[in-house]
Scaffold this active site. Structure first.
Site, PDB file in Angstrom:
ATOM      1  N   ASP A 166       0.880  -2.771  -1.859  1.00 17.41           N
ATOM      2  CA  ASP A 166       1.996  -1.640  -2.012  1.00 17.41           C
ATOM      3  C   ASP A 166       3.315  -2.567  -2.314  1.00 17.41           C
ATOM      4  O   ASP A 166       3.617  -3.589  -2.264  1.00 17.41           O
ATOM      5  CB  ASP A 166       1.990  -0.994  -0.715  1.00 17.41           C
ATOM      6  CG  ASP A 166       2.813   0.484  -0.754  1.00 17.41           C
ATOM      7  OD1 ASP A 166       3.092   0.799  -1.652  1.00 17.41           O
ATOM      8  OD2 ASP A 166       2.726   1.228   0.198  1.00 17.41           O
ATOM      9  N   GLU A 180       8.484  -3.170  -6.384  1.00 20.80           N
ATOM     10  CA  GLU A 180       9.497  -2.361  -7.325  1.00 20.80           C
ATOM     11  C   GLU A 180      10.820  -2.784  -6.881  1.00 20.80           C
ATOM     12  O   GLU A 180      11.527  -3.054  -7.799  1.00 20.80           O
ATOM     13  CB  GLU A 180       9.212  -0.984  -7.334  1.00 20.80           C
ATOM     14  CG  GLU A 180       7.936  -0.227  -7.567  1.00 20.80           C
ATOM     15  CD  GLU A 180       7.216  -0.264  -6.413  1.00 20.80           C
ATOM     16  OE1 GLU A 180       6.124   0.030  -6.346  1.00 20.80           O
ATOM     17  OE2 GLU A 180       7.789  -0.126  -5.291  1.00 20.80           O
ATOM     18  N   ASP A 209       3.781   7.923  -3.985  1.00 23.03           N
ATOM     19  CA  ASP A 209       4.009   8.842  -3.123  1.00 23.03           C
ATOM     20  C   ASP A 209       4.444  10.120  -3.884  1.00 23.03           C
ATOM     21  O   ASP A 209       5.729  10.555  -4.277  1.00 23.03           O
ATOM     22  CB  ASP A 209       5.361   8.331  -2.478  1.00 23.03           C
ATOM     23  CG  ASP A 209       5.136   7.040  -1.658  1.00 23.03           C
ATOM     24  OD1 ASP A 209       3.777   6.691  -1.435  1.00 23.03           O
ATOM     25  OD2 ASP A 209       5.965   6.397  -1.238  1.00 23.03           O
TER      26      ASP A 209
END
Length: 744
Positions: free
Chosen positions: A415, A418, A481
């Site tokens: 995950d 970024e 998400d």
């Protein structure tokens, strides 16, 4: 980034140098360089105080033309760079006449006009595919003294642009401003987790900007007739990639930037997660798995999300002793039930993690210019960042993950990646602007290569959120998400189709959505979409995604579509092999398979799963769906109904139905196992012909789940009877049938 005020004027403070004429050409062994002053040269005096734009043309690979536009060349080298697979073993022809200079590689030619105004044409044969014209190239200085370089390629009438990473807005990029800059923005904004400076044109070419830093695209949005791309600095390098079809472009692009690895057969089965902020322990996990088994719901992978670790300690890779006192025993028990195990990780180190001090002392964490560790409090208190430009830091991080693999973990959800700062110092001296997007590549590569070393080639798989060009080599990627609504379901699909047009072979999303709790209708409709994607995961944020939490029918719907996917594994495995060997995505935008049908250009609520199965997810509670069928007779795999295109179809489906249609003339191999994905796909395979034509002869390859040679069949149809023969490989048995229309 926009530099103009309308078509004729520049924005305040902006100045632009443009090549006006070609003064001279220098021919190299496999390319040429032109020197283009920014004004006419009528005499020696005109060479004084006259900037020159230098443009080099070369070929890094067959059918690919590279272009580098430069102004001042004295800058220091900037790293990192994309690791491209270039070569010099392909033929390149350079021809210079009094009027033009040209370079030809494969079927693509770049031709530069040497007289009159600046003009660069890219041709396939005698056809001009796109052009850089007299006002296209610009060396820009803005009002703050910053330098930029841009070029613009012409857009033809009706030409449409796709790709630029996983973007959730309008699928066709015409009219958009797209900034290639990774961000944690969810799926409901113009930001994207996976930014790729590559676009695919319906005109049969691709454009790859060879810069890992921020790249700004103006797709018919500054000059309506052109696509502009710009970077900061004194030079710009890009590659025009030939087709003539979109699939040909993706083959060449992924040969240049890397093709997706094979992923293990078990990864195609259903994944179930603890969800994110829910409360869970081993008892909860066991109850979920027991509940799936009791309801005859095939499950392949169980995923532990963030709170498998202690709060405020992310990441330290230590199981929370209060909720998981015996992690090794628990993992063993899960394996005994035939399950694989995935755990959540990220590249951030909380200050409370014991790894923070360990990494700080060893120099494994990203630093500020003054030598201190870069930190902030977003996501985790006092969070630091692993410096993957340091080989020792990579080994250190991988060593922590190896301990989990030794304990019994099978794969990782990688995950984040970024939120990478640009005011820091990297171990190898990398340019912080270039590292912002590129960090995702180094992060996922470090984890994927560990899995390959420890589990073997073909057994490594990730669930990754961030990526940039080249990241497709480390699958699988998921959409991030999204909300738990039909609107978010549609935006997720747009993101997946854009990513597919950007060279990524596999893609997934959170069934039911991530944020919030979906109502039963959303959840059940999303199940069909999720199981008809390359990879399928039940995951949410604050609520569980076990189907019985919604209603009894959701259990039956999940069983129905999971079994359909598992039965399709012989077909899906062959499609996955194409992703690995050719760079073609498993989930394909319609434009890839039907480039000559103008009706498909804007379709973003349907797709091809491989070359032969059309899917149109239902995105309404009432089951109403409208989709487009290209020419021919299509057959619904579930109902047997036959429909003839071209044309639009509107239907209503219950929760067990969805438009999932076999292409005219398709031969689909179905397996005989419906409780797991990793079975001998060729044994007992059923080859089904859909709307075949008389005299049809089709070869069908069914891979082996262990990466072996598999089996190849030849299927024939004489107008009445179908026949099949085993051409190569092994199969313990196989059958062949023509699928009759509903009611026959």
């Amino acid at each position: 980034m926009k530099f103009t005020d309308g078509y004729w004027q520049l924005r305040p403070g902006v100045s632009v140098l443009r090549p006006r004429v070609v003064e001279s050409v220098e021919v190299e062994e496999r390319g040429f360089t032109v020197y283009a002053p920014t004004g006419a040269i009528n005499g020696r005096g005109d060479t004084l105080n006259r900037p020159v734009v230098t443009v080099r043309f070369f070929s890094p690979a067959a059918g690919v033309v590279g272009v580098t536009i430069g102004h001042h060349a004295g800058g220091l080298p900037r790293e990192p760079r994309f690791g491209l697979h270039t070569g010099t073993d392909h033929p390149v022809t350079v021809d210079v006449t009094g009027l033009t200079a040209s370079l030809t590689t494969g079927g693509l030619t770049v031709r530069v006009r040497l007289v009159d105004a600046w003009q660069v044409d890219f041709l396939r044969g005698d056809e001009v595919v796109t052009s850089s014209t007299e006002r296209s190239v610009g060396v820009v200085t803005d009002g703050q003294g910053r330098a930029f370089v841009h070029d613009r390629l012409a857009l033809g009438v009706g030409e449409t642009i796709y790709g630029l990473g996983e973007r959730f807005g309008t699928y066709v990029k015409n009219g958009q401003v797209v900034d290639v800059w990774n961000a944690d923005g969810g799926t409901a904004s113009e930001q994207a987790y996976k930014n790729v400076p590559f676009y695919l044109s319906s005109a049969g070419y691709g454009l790859f900007v060879d810069h890992p830093e921020h790249v700004s695209f103006e797709v018919g949005s500054e000059v309506v007739s052109q696509t502009q791309f710009s970077v900061a600095g004194q030079s710009l390098t890009y590659h025009v990639i030939d087709g003539p079809t979109g699939k040909d472009v993706l083959r060449r692009y992924t040969a240049l930037t890397g093709r997706p690895a094979r992923v293990p057969a078990w990864s195609y089965g259903l994944w179930l997660s603890t969800s994110f902020t829910t409360s869970y322990d081993e008892k909860t996990v066991t109850e979920f798995i027991d509940g799936m088994a009791e309801r005859d719901l095939p499950l392949s992978v169980f995923h532990f999300d963030c709170f498998w670790m202690r709060q405020f300690h992310w990441v330290d890779f230590i199981w929370d002793p209060q909720t998981f006192p015996d992690p090794a025993g628990m993992l063993r028990r899960l394996h005994e039930r035939g399950l694989k195990v995935c755990v959540w990780i990220n590249p951030y180190i909380a200050q409370r993690s014991y790894l923070f001090e360990e990494g700080r002392q060893a120099g494994y964490l990203v630093r500020n210019p003054d030598g201190s560790v870069w930190q902030w409090d977003k996501w985790q208190a006092g969070m630091a960042l692993v410096d993957f430009t340091n080989p020792d830091a990579v080994d250190w991080y991988a060593g922590k993950l190896k301990a989990l693999l030794d304990m019994g973990v099978d794969c990782f959800k990688t995950d984040f990646g970024e939120r990478i700062p640009t005011d820091v110092v990297w171990h190898d001296g990398a340019d912080p602007q270039r590292m912002h997007n590129y960090y995702s590549y180094l992060y996922n590569r470090a984890v994927f290569e560990l899995l390959e070393r420890e589990r073997g080639e073909g057994e490594a798989v990730l669930f990754a959120r961030s990526a940039t060009a080249g990241g497709q080599q480390f699958p699988v990627h998921w959409g991030g998400d999204c909300e738990s609504t039909f609107v978010a379901m549609a935006e997720s699909l747009r993101g997946g189709l854009s990513l597919a047009a950007s060279g990524f072979g596999y893609w997934s999303h959170d069934i039911g959505g991530f944020e919030g709790t979906p109502d039963p209708a959303v959840f059940k409709r999303w199940i069909a979409f999720g199981l008809l994607s390359s990879h399928s995961r039940l995951h949410g944020s604050g609520s569980y995604r076990v189907p019985w939490a919604y209603d009894a029918e959701a259990v039956d719907v999940l069983r129905h579509f999971t079994r359909l996917k598992l039965a399709l594994m012989p077909y899906l495995a062959a499609v996955a092999e194409q992703a690995h060997t050719e760079g073609l995505p498993m989930m394909r935008p319609m434009i890839l398979e039907f480039p000559d049908d103008p009706a498909v250009a804007h379709l973003d609520r349907q797709y091809l799963l491989g070359p032969d199965v059309l899917v149109a997810p239902v995105m309404r509670a009432d089951g109403r769906v409208t989709y487009y069928l290209p020419a021919g007779t299509w057959t619904n795999l579930l109902s047997g109904q036959r429909l003839t295109g071209p044309g639009w179809v509107t239907e209503e489906h219950d929760f067990f139905g969805v438009p999932v249609l076999a292409r005219p003339g398709a031969v689909l191999p179905f397996g005989t196992v419906s409780d797991r994905p990793d079975y001998p796909w060729a044994d007992g395979v059923r080859l089904r012909l859909y709307a075949p034509t008389e005299g049809q002869r089709t070869r069908v390859r069914v891979p082996a789940p262990d990466g072996g040679p598999g089996a190849e069949f030849e299927v024939t149809y004489d107008g009445q009877v179908a026949g099949v023969s085993l051409i190569s490989g092994e199969s313990s048995g196989y059958t062949c049938e023509v699928v009759k229309a509903e009611g026959q």
